[in-house]
Design an enzyme around this catalytic site. Structure first.
Site, PDB file in Angstrom:
ATOM      1  N   HIS A  58       0.817  -1.090  -0.188  1.00  0.00           N
ATOM      2  CA  HIS A  58       0.125   0.088  -0.032  1.00  0.00           C
ATOM      3  C   HIS A  58       0.883   1.189   0.040  1.00  0.00           C
ATOM      4  O   HIS A  58       0.984   1.760   1.042  1.00  0.00           O
ATOM      5  CB  HIS A  58      -0.779  -0.049   1.270  1.00  0.00           C
ATOM      6  CG  HIS A  58      -2.048   0.665   1.119  1.00  0.00           C
ATOM      7  ND1 HIS A  58      -2.201   2.171   1.397  1.00  0.00           N
ATOM      8  CD2 HIS A  58      -3.524   0.763   0.620  1.00  0.00           C
ATOM      9  CE1 HIS A  58      -3.089   2.806   1.453  1.00  0.00           C
ATOM     10  NE2 HIS A  58      -4.120   1.844   0.722  1.00  0.00           N
ATOM     11  N   PHE A  59       1.325   1.602  -1.037  1.00  0.00           N
ATOM     12  CA  PHE A  59       1.353   1.183  -2.379  1.00  0.00           C
ATOM     13  C   PHE A  59       2.976   0.959  -2.798  1.00  0.00           C
ATOM     14  O   PHE A  59       3.673   1.959  -2.734  1.00  0.00           O
ATOM     15  CB  PHE A  59       0.842   2.132  -3.238  1.00  0.00           C
ATOM     16  CG  PHE A  59      -0.766   2.536  -3.038  1.00  0.00           C
ATOM     17  CD1 PHE A  59      -1.628   1.575  -3.340  1.00  0.00           C
ATOM     18  CD2 PHE A  59      -1.184   3.481  -2.338  1.00  0.00           C
ATOM     19  CE1 PHE A  59      -2.983   1.678  -3.189  1.00  0.00           C
ATOM     20  CE2 PHE A  59      -2.735   3.800  -2.126  1.00  0.00           C
ATOM     21  CZ  PHE A  59      -3.403   2.739  -2.319  1.00  0.00           C
TER      22      PHE A  59
END
Length: 157
Positions: A58-59
């Site tokens: 993420h991410f």
């Protein structure tokens, strides 16, 4: 500088937090309690590092702390307000409190590695084993998230 609150001394460190909350790595999201007025409000800190497991996905290439985990950090802070207040009153045992409702969640800015979250939680009211809390999280004095939380004591039915 330390301050005595009943039998506890501020700041309350992570080892003491683990005596008050059931959460453990990687889900313990509070590192320190720096201010508390029992049954009123609490201020806690979370140091966000690139080593957090959620940053792997993420991410990739653009690490951002998931908003749901910021809400969880505020909920754990609310749990600490409840548990510390109970501890100072001499209540024995440590019932689990579950997050049962989140209202008006707002996310104003991304939280990234290197940020320090300052969670400020105030008890709005207590009723029949449930607490309603107003919570906000700041980074460098700027609000990054806020919400209202309801937590309920576990029923052993």
């Amino acid at each position: 500088m330390s301050e005595k609150i009943g039998t506890l001394t501020l700041p309350i460190n992570v080892e003491q937090i683990q005596q008050l909350l059931p959460h453990r790595y990687p889900f313990l999201l509070v590192d320190r309690v720096i201010e508390i007025v029992p049954d009123v409000n609490v201020v806690a800190l979370k140091n966000v590092t690139i080593n957090e497991p959620f940053f792997q996905g993420h991410f990739p290439g653009h690490p951002v702390m998931p908003g749901v985990l910021i809400v969880e950090a505020m909920a754990q802070t609310a749990g600490l307000l409840t548990q510390i207040s109970r501890h100072l009153k001499g209540d024995k045992g440590s019932p689990l409190f579950y997050l049962v409702k989140v209202d008006n969640a707002r996310f104003n800015a991304p939280v990234v590695p290197g940020d320090q979250l300052r969670m400020e939680v105030t008890l709005k009211r207590l009723m029949r084993g449930m607490g309603l809390f107003v919570a906000r999280t700041l980074v460098d004095g700027k609000e990054v998230a806020s919400c209202e939380l309801m937590c309920a004591a576990r029923s052993d039915k």
